[in-house]
Each structure stands twice: as C-alpha cells, then as structure tokens.
Write an enzyme that holds these catalytic residues in place. Structure first.
Site, short mmCIF file in Angstrom:
data_model
loop_
_atom_site.label_atom_id
_atom_site.label_comp_id
_atom_site.label_asym_id
_atom_site.label_seq_id
_atom_site.Cartn_x
_atom_site.Cartn_y
_atom_site.Cartn_z
N GLY A 61 -58.02 14.28 58.34
CA GLY A 61 -59.08 14.05 57.37
C GLY A 61 -58.48 13.35 56.17
O GLY A 61 -57.49 12.63 56.28
N ASN A 94 -51.22 3.47 58.77
CA ASN A 94 -52.11 4.64 58.83
C ASN A 94 -52.79 4.78 60.18
O ASN A 94 -52.98 5.89 60.68
CB ASN A 94 -53.15 4.56 57.71
CG ASN A 94 -52.58 5.00 56.38
OD1 ASN A 94 -51.45 5.49 56.30
ND2 ASN A 94 -53.33 4.83 55.32
N CYS A 132 -57.53 8.67 53.49
CA CYS A 132 -56.89 7.48 54.08
C CYS A 132 -57.17 7.28 55.56
O CYS A 132 -57.76 6.28 55.96
CB CYS A 132 -55.39 7.53 53.83
SG CYS A 132 -54.93 7.31 52.10
#
Length: 436
Positions: A257, A208, A260
């Site tokens: 946004g 991520n 995660c």
C-alpha cells in the site's frame, strides 16, 4: 547553498530538513498556514522516525524557515525543489494539477537564473513539459534549467534514506545545472547518476514497479504454500540467499500500500500504453495485490460464512509500521468490506486512529490493543507494529469472545501462538501443530 522546497508534505519536509542538515540555507513553502505555523514552532506535521529531533535541530541552527510566501522562496534561492503530490486519476493517469499550480506561481518571480528541480514522481516527458510551460508563461530561457531528481525514500526510514541513499539520480540537459547539482550533493558522498531527464523520470517508476512485482510474486507463492503445506518463510529465506534475488521485499502478507507502489505501478502501465507497450507483468502485480489485500476477509468468510453482527478487530491501520500513513493501506479495503457485510468493526493503531475515523466515522478506535479486542470474534493483523507483534496472546485470548487471529503480516511467533491455543491463520506459513 540557498535552497527552497515547495511542498511541505512527506517528501518535501524530509528533503528540506535533509538539505538543512547538510548546511544549506533552506526555505520550505506550503500554502497551508496551520502546517507552516506548527513547523516553525518545532511541531511535526507527520510521523517519521527522527523527524521531530531533526526539525528542532534545524530550527535552532536558524538555517531553515517555513513560509507560505512562494515569492521569498523563489527570489532567495539558487535551487528550487518541487515536491508536491502527483496522485492517480481514475483512468490511472497522473494528476499534474499541483505541479502546474506551482509552475504558474514561481514563473511570476524568476528574474535571475534558477535550477528548478522536480522531485515529485511524474510521467516521462515532464521535464520538457515544465520547460515549455515556463517559456509559455514568459520566463526567459536564460533564467532557468529544469532537472529531474526523483526521490527513493522508505516511509519510516526516510531521513536515514535521504542522508544515506543508495544512489542519487539526476536527469538534466544543461552543463550549468549539472555543476550546481554536483555542488549541492557533493557533501552527501553518495554515487550520483547523471542521465537524461527521460531516463531519470523512468528510473523511479521502474524501481517501484519492480519491487511491487517482487511483493506480488512472493504472495502468490505464499498462497500456493497454503494449498500444499509448504512454508513461505523458509522459501523466502532460501530465495533471499541467492545474491541475484536478495532477501528484500520477499516477506509474504496482504500486499503493498502507501503513496508510491499502488500509484506508480498504475502510472507506469498508463505511460507504457501511451507509447504502445503492454506491461503485462506490472498489470498482473496490481491484480494480485488487489486480491491479496482482502484475503483476510475471504478467510473469515470461509470460517464464519456470515459476518453480520460479528465484532471484528483490525489491528494496525497504516500501510506499514513506523509511519502514520494510511494511503492505500490494506486495512482500508478490509474495513470497507467488513462494513459492507454489516460486521461491527473495532480498531487499534498507535498513530492513525484519528485519520481512519475521518474515513469511517462509525467504527470504534481504542487507545490500546486489549480494549479493542474486548468481545471480538476475530482479530485481523494488518500492520506489524511492534506492540502488535509482541502482544500478550494469553491476555488477548481472554478478552476475545472467540479467540481467532488472522495474521495478515505473519507478525506473530508461531510457537507462542501454538502455546496460546488461539485459532490462527497466517499467509503461507507452516501450520503443523496449530489448532485449526
């Protein structure tokens, strides 16, 4: 297999339905009675493509039940998935209070062997922490193994991603647990990466953070494009043709946004600090994103100088289309800034109007785009919903007091914008022939 999923939120509900789809017997637990009641009636508690149909299919199969009784879930399951929230604290550390609460509950009912699978995003070392917590609560070590199995779901495409994942990551330290997890996931026919719990826990954060960094990088390039007259869309396309880079996450806009990327980038920085590592790149990605999400307000101020009394319409409230999730959405930060400057804010979103009113009760939300544009001095596009990107610009122009659009997602067709005569600002796109 007999599977329980504790937590019927975004990850939990999708996981429960996904395992049921693969012919497992599933018990999904949540302490919110209203949510459980709706799900048992086939009423979705969140918006996700294909979810309502899959929920009804699973209920008809009678292979799933929703309950608030965690005892039943533990006693009747071989594998227990924990999918509760792990939000960010003010100091960027991860809040494990919901996970702790689950462990305190399930330890009361473990009387035979269970595989406890943590699917929530948690700091490195949490698998060991859970094991010790269970032992401290009096659970016999012979009666459980703890596994790390992070999720990689895109909101809006989560059901597809669950059933057709790029990879399944499983961190464990037990051959017994490995055989059970292999059996559970074999029908998916997806590559499984078996590794240590620490590696599995870090894979999620690293993935991520890398994608978030990619978004922030292309946004910085887009800001430079605005200065020098280059076209970010051509640059992104050319970069994406390089197989080492790929075109994914190279779309410029007002930043990331959701549940995660903002949370996981901060957590990774904090985890690294704990071990004496300074993640400068990730810190910079966060800083760039913080600035990027309020870029439309800066553009607006540069145009108007003062916003007091100006009617501004925000088009799209969710952090991305095809979801009802407004967590960390750029729209929240833009609306807050506009209200601080005493602007009058109007909104349109096909899914999130009720949620935004809970946060900003004084703003006005409308059931269609054109009503929200009535008398507006500017429209800011925050989410590229199809109905927003395909709106009738001539009709929009007639509704507005001043026909100005700040396109935070580069959603509109430049040729259509040029023909409409609307005053238009986008992020890093070529502006020749536009009336600015």
């Amino acid at each position: 297999m007999n599977v329980s999923v504790i937590g019927a939120g975004y990850v939990g509900l999708v996981s429960a339905l996904g395992f049921c789809k693969m012919n497992n017997n599933v018990i999904c637990v949540d302490k919110k009675i209203e949510k459980i009641t709706k799900l048992n009636r086939g009423i979705p508690t969140l918006y996700e493509e294909g979810l309502e149909e899959l929920l009804k299919e699973c209920l008809q199969s009678r292979n799933i039940m929703f309950t608030d009784d965690i005892r039943i879930a533990v006693e009747k399951s071989d594998v227990i998935f924990i999918t509760v929230g792990t939000p960010t604290l003010e100091n960027w550390e991860v809040d494990l209070s919901q996970l702790n609460e689950v462990i305190r509950e399930i330890c009361k009912y473990i009387k035979s062997y269970k595989v406890i699978v943590n699917k929530s995003t948690v700091p490195v070392g949490t698998q060991k922490y859970i094991k010790q917590l269970l032992v401290d609560k009096g659970v016999n070590e012979e009666n459980f193994d703890v596994v790390s199995n992070p999720e990689f779901l895109r909101e809006g495409k989560a059901i597809y991603d669950f059933l057709n994942a790029d990879r399944i990551v499983i961190g464990l330290d037990s051959e017994r647990a490995r055989k059970i997890m292999e059996k559970l996931y074999k029908p998916f026919n997806i590559e499984i990466i078996f590794t240590t719990p620490e590696t599995a826990e870090l894979i999620k954060y690293a993935s991520n953070a890398f994608l978030a960094t990619k978004i922030s990088f292309i946004n910085e390039v887009a800001n430079l494009c605005d200065k020098v007259g280059a076209d970010i869309e051509v640059i992104s396309y050319a970069m994406g043709l390089d197989k080492r880079i790929s075109p994914e996450f190279l779309k410029a806009g007002i930043g990331f946004g959701g549940s995660c990327f903002p949370k996981d980038t901060k957590a990774l920085v904090k985890i690294a600090e704990k071990y004496g590592c300074n993640f400068k790149i990730v810190k910079s990605a966060i800083e760039v994103n913080n600035n990027q999400r309020i870029l439309p307000v800066k553009i607006l101020l540069n145009y108007y100088k003062k916003l007091e009394g100006k009617v501004i319409t925000v088009l799209g409230l969710t952090f991305k289309p095809d979801t009802d999730d407004i967590r960390e959405a750029p729209s929240l930060y833009i609306i807050r800034r506009l209200l601080d400057m005493k602007a009058v804010v109007k909104c349109y979103d096909p899914k999130a109007s009720d949620e935004i009113k809970k946060i900003f009760p004084d703003i006005n939300c409308y059931p269609n785009i054109y009503d929200s544009l009535e008398g507006s001095s500017c429209a800011i596009i925050c989410t590229e919903w199809k109905e927003i990107s395909s709106m009738n610009l001539e009709k929009a122009k007639l509704k507005m007091k001043e026909p100005i659009i700040i396109d935070g997602r580069n959603a509109l067709d430049l040729n259509k914008v040029r023909d409409s005569g609307i005053i238009y600002f986008s992020i890093g796109r070529k502006r020749q022939n536009l009336k600015l």
